[in-house]
Design a protein around this motif. Structure first.
Motif, PDB file in Angstrom:
ATOM      1  N   LEU A 195      -1.738  -7.968   9.286  1.00 54.98           N
ATOM      2  CA  LEU A 195      -2.747  -8.459   8.344  1.00 54.98           C
ATOM      3  C   LEU A 195      -2.414  -8.147   6.896  1.00 54.98           C
ATOM      4  O   LEU A 195      -2.967  -8.776   5.984  1.00 54.98           O
ATOM      5  CB  LEU A 195      -4.112  -7.847   8.694  1.00 54.98           C
ATOM      6  CG  LEU A 195      -4.652  -8.182  10.088  1.00 54.98           C
ATOM      7  CD1 LEU A 195      -5.972  -7.459  10.312  1.00 54.98           C
ATOM      8  CD2 LEU A 195      -4.836  -9.677  10.241  1.00 54.98           C
ATOM      9  N   GLY A 196      -1.546  -7.197   6.673  1.00 55.07           N
ATOM     10  CA  GLY A 196      -1.231  -6.862   5.299  1.00 55.07           C
ATOM     11  C   GLY A 196      -0.108  -5.860   5.208  1.00 55.07           C
ATOM     12  O   GLY A 196       0.039  -4.983   6.059  1.00 55.07           O
ATOM     13  N   ILE A 197       0.705  -6.018   4.187  1.00 51.25           N
ATOM     14  CA  ILE A 197       1.744  -5.057   3.873  1.00 51.25           C
ATOM     15  C   ILE A 197       1.708  -4.820   2.373  1.00 51.25           C
ATOM     16  O   ILE A 197       1.294  -5.692   1.597  1.00 51.25           O
ATOM     17  CB  ILE A 197       3.148  -5.538   4.310  1.00 51.25           C
ATOM     18  CG1 ILE A 197       3.470  -6.890   3.665  1.00 51.25           C
ATOM     19  CG2 ILE A 197       3.266  -5.599   5.815  1.00 51.25           C
ATOM     20  CD1 ILE A 197       4.890  -7.352   3.927  1.00 51.25           C
ATOM     21  N   GLY A 198       2.135  -3.657   1.966  1.00 49.25           N
ATOM     22  CA  GLY A 198       2.104  -3.384   0.539  1.00 49.25           C
ATOM     23  C   GLY A 198       2.681  -2.024   0.218  1.00 49.25           C
ATOM     24  O   GLY A 198       3.109  -1.268   1.097  1.00 49.25           O
ATOM     25  N   ARG A 199       2.675  -1.701  -1.076  1.00 49.20           N
ATOM     26  CA  ARG A 199       3.174  -0.432  -1.564  1.00 49.20           C
ATOM     27  C   ARG A 199       2.197   0.099  -2.613  1.00 49.20           C
ATOM     28  O   ARG A 199       1.429  -0.656  -3.220  1.00 49.20           O
ATOM     29  CB  ARG A 199       4.562  -0.593  -2.192  1.00 49.20           C
ATOM     30  CG  ARG A 199       5.625  -1.124  -1.270  1.00 49.20           C
ATOM     31  CD  ARG A 199       6.976  -1.138  -1.959  1.00 49.20           C
ATOM     32  NE  ARG A 199       7.388   0.222  -2.325  1.00 49.20           N
ATOM     33  CZ  ARG A 199       8.458   0.486  -3.073  1.00 49.20           C
ATOM     34  NH1 ARG A 199       9.190  -0.509  -3.551  1.00 49.20           N
ATOM     35  NH2 ARG A 199       8.787   1.733  -3.356  1.00 49.20           N
ATOM     36  N   TYR A 200       2.265   1.389  -2.814  1.00 51.85           N
ATOM     37  CA  TYR A 200       1.472   1.978  -3.892  1.00 51.85           C
ATOM     38  C   TYR A 200       2.166   3.242  -4.382  1.00 51.85           C
ATOM     39  O   TYR A 200       3.030   3.828  -3.703  1.00 51.85           O
ATOM     40  CB  TYR A 200       0.039   2.296  -3.427  1.00 51.85           C
ATOM     41  CG  TYR A 200      -0.088   3.491  -2.523  1.00 51.85           C
ATOM     42  CD1 TYR A 200      -0.329   4.764  -3.042  1.00 51.85           C
ATOM     43  CD2 TYR A 200       0.021   3.357  -1.141  1.00 51.85           C
ATOM     44  CE1 TYR A 200      -0.437   5.867  -2.211  1.00 51.85           C
ATOM     45  CE2 TYR A 200      -0.097   4.446  -0.314  1.00 51.85           C
ATOM     46  CZ  TYR A 200      -0.323   5.707  -0.859  1.00 51.85           C
ATOM     47  OH  TYR A 200      -0.430   6.793  -0.036  1.00 51.85           O
ATOM     48  N   HIS A 201       1.798   3.654  -5.576  1.00 55.67           N
ATOM     49  CA  HIS A 201       2.349   4.861  -6.179  1.00 55.67           C
ATOM     50  C   HIS A 201       1.229   5.555  -6.944  1.00 55.67           C
ATOM     51  O   HIS A 201       0.610   4.954  -7.831  1.00 55.67           O
ATOM     52  CB  HIS A 201       3.505   4.505  -7.124  1.00 55.67           C
ATOM     53  CG  HIS A 201       4.254   5.711  -7.619  1.00 55.67           C
ATOM     54  ND1 HIS A 201       5.466   5.619  -8.244  1.00 55.67           N
ATOM     55  CD2 HIS A 201       3.962   7.037  -7.589  1.00 55.67           C
ATOM     56  CE1 HIS A 201       5.895   6.828  -8.576  1.00 55.67           C
ATOM     57  NE2 HIS A 201       4.987   7.705  -8.195  1.00 55.67           N
TER      58      HIS A 201
END
Length: 826
Positions: free
Chosen positions: A401-407
């Protein structure tokens, strides 16, 4: 020869008498003709030095060696003496006696007044609860089983009272206000609270409607009194969650106490969803010194140093959430680490002078300093997917349903110094008891914040802006604040008798001036209690007053967004103290059931607030709006049954109902959009703000603390703590419309502990020379979160490929076992 036979016969007779002795335990209650417990009654074996006295409920517990029979005596000044013959046919004997009043009786009303609560302050003896299972390591874990008190985080010692937040609770130790670090944002960072349980003599707590002598907070007061040792005493404890050591000595003029504590929550944090290298280390040292110059003059010093170090290297997180029909799994792979350090020091010097028995004057000086550093750089790659269940309950991975990155990045530093000097006085004359005080305080705070979070979902930076790159969240601050604060109060308590009963009336006035915003606050407060003559087993009380939440620092931080979308913090010099009008009506009914004392308490309350500074809560981090932008109200009712469910041990059960709402009144509006099935805006409407739940609205709460022991051997004990409370409100980020639209799941937790004690003089093993300096040893086995509840503390928002936001719960600790050993030295 005859003499030798005589000696032999005498020796054998002595041996037979000793062998025939049996250890017998006698326990029960000493009550009067009105079925009330008699405190300090003497219970002893006739013609011996073996005896004890009753506690506040009239309970006694006596163990002695009895050969054939013995006479047990029950006596008390003002009452007739009774005797009872006991025989060692049973090892445990229950005897409850009723002492008639003698012809030279004392004033019964005075005796009753010592037992019945006549104010909103509730007293607690912490020594009775040393063996209770405890994850936070402080006495505050008991308060969450009090009426009107709520906490949904076992890793924190903070608590909410009747809809308020952590910052609305004031804490005193020996009459001096104490503080906690300001940057802490999670229970994992928090460490030890200021209060060292080993050093506490008495705890006084109020959930609202407190007197003018207590400071400018809107929710509760915790007033701790440290003990003054009368002889050598010492204790050591060790568990999987930490260790502590305490020693106290006393001379003719000088007494001292020293306590050191160590805590590590790495063992508990291992049950969280995030697999990581946890290295939390919390140290604390305290000392309390007293010197008696003369019967009239005394000097005391209270000192504290603490260091909280938290290091966190996350690796992977896997959280399952949702329903059986719509199950989801969030998986995050991390890089980076977090390093935090909080150092605080505190010192207080008090000079007490008693020119006469009914007067006490004190001069106080104290200083608090905190140096806090919070740094982290953590990045993660996440994957949100479906979980599909088969017929045999096997689960498989469904659609992504979703993929992503964060910092996430932060370099936050804060230094604060609070120093004050003050005077307190107390004078009793006739039926009046007057208290007064004045205080001048200097506050210097240096705050540097630099934190931001960047998020990318399915190749798009969030929030998406085609013109420029925007961060998901950012904040920057570089502020120095120095100010003066002056406070003063006066109150008088007047007690008098009338035909209807005994009355206690307290009225007081408190003033506060702060140089930062040039605001003068005047807080009138009053309370009345009534003990009717027609039935002294009832008491009633009513309290009201105007209470202010004077800003300290966090409330001042208003935010300004510049043209580039950056959030800068400035201090709002126009902010006013939050204001709340309290009404508290309560009553107690004292009664006996099953031969044991009980107290049933009911309190109803209403709090009307204006000039409210709205806020949001994430874990234990409170973020204020920085301006007076709302009105609010809180109403509720609390019920508490307190008593000895098991003779000689205190237990209680509470039930609370509450409604707490707020409404933004700064004149702002918001836009409500209506979408079609393709998420396109169909229409928009400008809306005014309506009443919504406050962040700490706990609509219901049920809690219980229960203690038990093995009837034939009280050294085997059982302790249970149970909590069931409503989940707290939360809302979507950056959404005014839905800021309190959802709720966390209900918080429910059961902690249980079993103990076995070895006591000097009662266990044969303690007679060995090795144990001659040991008073007792207690072994405690605890099961924390017995039922393995997946309690939620906050949420983490994730956006899927359809631009829908999911609130992923941040679960608290799971089931864990703890073993603790406590040794008391003499």
């Amino acid at each position: 020869m005859k003499i030798r036979y005589f000696h032999l016969l005498l020796f054998l007779s002595f041996i037979s008498v000793v062998a025939a002795q049996t250890k017998v335990r006698v326990y029960g209650y000493v009550i009067d003709t009105n079925n009330r417990g008699i405190e300090y009654a003497n219970v002893y074996l006739e013609n011996t030095t073996i005896g004890t006295s009753t506690n506040t409920n009239g309970y006694y517990d006596l163990t002695a060696e009895i050969a054939d029979s013995a006479t047990i005596v029950f006596s008390m000044l003002g009452y007739e003496t009774l005797k009872h013959v006991i025989k060692p046919t049973q090892r445990t004997i229950h005897i409850t006696v009723e002492l008639p009043v003698s012809s030279t009786q004392i004033d019964e009303v005075d005796v009753v007044a010592q037992r019945i609560q006549t104010s909103t302050i509730e007293l607690l003896d912490p020594s009775k609860y040393r063996l209770m299972p405890n994850t936070s390591g402080g006495i505050e874990s008991l308060f969450i089983t009090f009426t009107g008190v709520n906490s949904n985080n076992e890793l924190s010692s903070q608590y909410n009272v009747r809809g308020g937040n952590f910052d609305e609770n004031i804490v005193y130790v020996n009459g001096i206000e104490v503080y906690r670090p300001l940057l802490i944002r999670s229970g994992q960072q928090e460490g030890l609270s200021f209060i060292n349980t080993d050093m506490v003599e008495q705890v006084a707590f109020s959930s609202g409607g407190f007197d003018a002598e207590y400071g400018d907070k809107m929710s509760s007061v915790l007033d701790i009194t440290y003990k003054k040792p009368e002889k050598f005493e010492s204790s050591v404890s060790l568990s999987l969650l930490g260790a502590s050591a305490y020693v106290g000595t006393a001379g003719k003029k000088f007494s001292q106490m020293h306590g050191i504590r160590y805590k590590t929550s790495a063992y508990l944090l291992g049950t969280l969803d995030t697999e990581a290298e946890y290295n939390p280390t919390f140290l604390d040292y305290q000392t309390y010194l007293t010197y008696q110059f003369s019967p009239k003059w005394e000097l005391t010093f209270l000192g504290n140093f603490s260091q909280n170090s938290y290091q966190f290297v996350p690796q992977v997180r896997e959280t399952k959430f949702g329903t059986q029909d719509m199950a989801r799994r969030l998986t995050i792979y991390f890089e980076g680490q977090e390093k935090d350090l909080f150092r605080t020091s505190f010192g207080a010097l008090t000079l007490n002078y008693s020119p006469r028995k009914n007067m006490k004057l004190s001069l106080l000086a104290s200083a608090f300093h905190t140096n806090e550093r919070e740094t982290y750089d953590i990045s993660g790659e996440y994957r949100l997917g479906e979980i599909k269940s088969g017929l045999d309950d096997e689960t498989t991975e469904g659609e992504v349903l979703g993929i992503g990155r964060y910092h996430e990045h932060a370099r936050n530093r804060l230094k604060a110094t609070v120093a004050n000097i003050g005077h307190q006085g107390e004078f009793a004359v006739n039926s009046h008891r007057m208290k007064w005080g004045a205080n001048l305080q200097r506050e210097i705070i240096d705050d540097k914040i630099s934190e931001w979070e960047w998020r990318d979902s399915v190749g798009y930076s969030l929030p998406h802006n085609s013109d420029r790159l925007e961060l998901y969240y950012n904040m920057k601050s570089d502020n120095v604040m120095s100010s003066w604060r002056g406070t003063a109060y006066f109150q008088d308590t007047y007690k008098f008798e009338a035909n209807a009963g005994r009355f206690s009336l307290t009225g007081g006035l408190r003033a506060n001036y702060w140089s930062f915003n040039n605001e003068l606050l005047v807080s009138p407060r009053a309370s009345i209690s009534f003990i009717p003559h027609w039935d002294k087993d009832f008491s009633f009380r009513f309290a009201t007053g105007l209470y202010y939440q004077a800003p300290f620092y966090k409330e001042l931080r208003d935010t300004i967004i510049d043209a580039s979308g950056n959030v800068n913090v400035h201090l709002n010099e126009d902010i006013k103290a939050q204001r709340s009008l309290h009404f508290v009506l309560g009553g107690d009914h004292y009664f006996r059931a099953f031969g044991r004392p009980f107290k049933f308490t009911t309190e109803a309350y209403l709090k009307l607030a204006d000039r409210v500074v709205t806020y949001s809560v994430d874990n234990v981090n409170i973020r204020y709006s920085g301006k007076n932008d709302a009105i609010a109200y809180t109403a509720g009712i609390d019920f508490k049954l307190f008593g000895e469910l098991v003779p000689g041990t205190d237990s209680w059960i509470n039930f609370s109902l509450m409604r707490s709402r707020e409404k933004i009144t700064d004149g702002s509006t918001y836009t409500k959009n209506i979408y079609d099935e393709n998420h396109n805006i169909v229409s928009s409407q400008v809306m005014e703000h309506d009443w919504v739940s406050r962040p700490n609205e706990c609509r219901y709460a049920l809690s219980m603390l229960f203690q038990d022991y093995w009837p034939t051997n009280p050294k085997y004990k059982l302790h249970l703590k149970f909590i069931l409370s409503d989940g707290l409100p939360f809302g979507a980020p950056r959404s005014v419309e839905y800021r309190a639209a959802s709720r966390l799941s209900a918080y429910n937790r059961v902690d249980i502990g079993a103990s076995r004690g070895l006591v000097q003089g009662k266990d044969k093993i303690m007679n060995r020379p090795f144990f001659k300096h040991i008073e007792s040893i207690w072994f405690n086995f605890e099961v924390l979160n017995l039922i393995g509840s997946n309690n939620e503390n906050s949420v983490y928002w994730v956006t899927d490929i359809y631009s829908q936001e999911w609130a992923v719960p941040n679960y608290l600790t799971g089931r864990q076992f703890n073993f603790k050993i406590m040794v008391d030295l003499k």
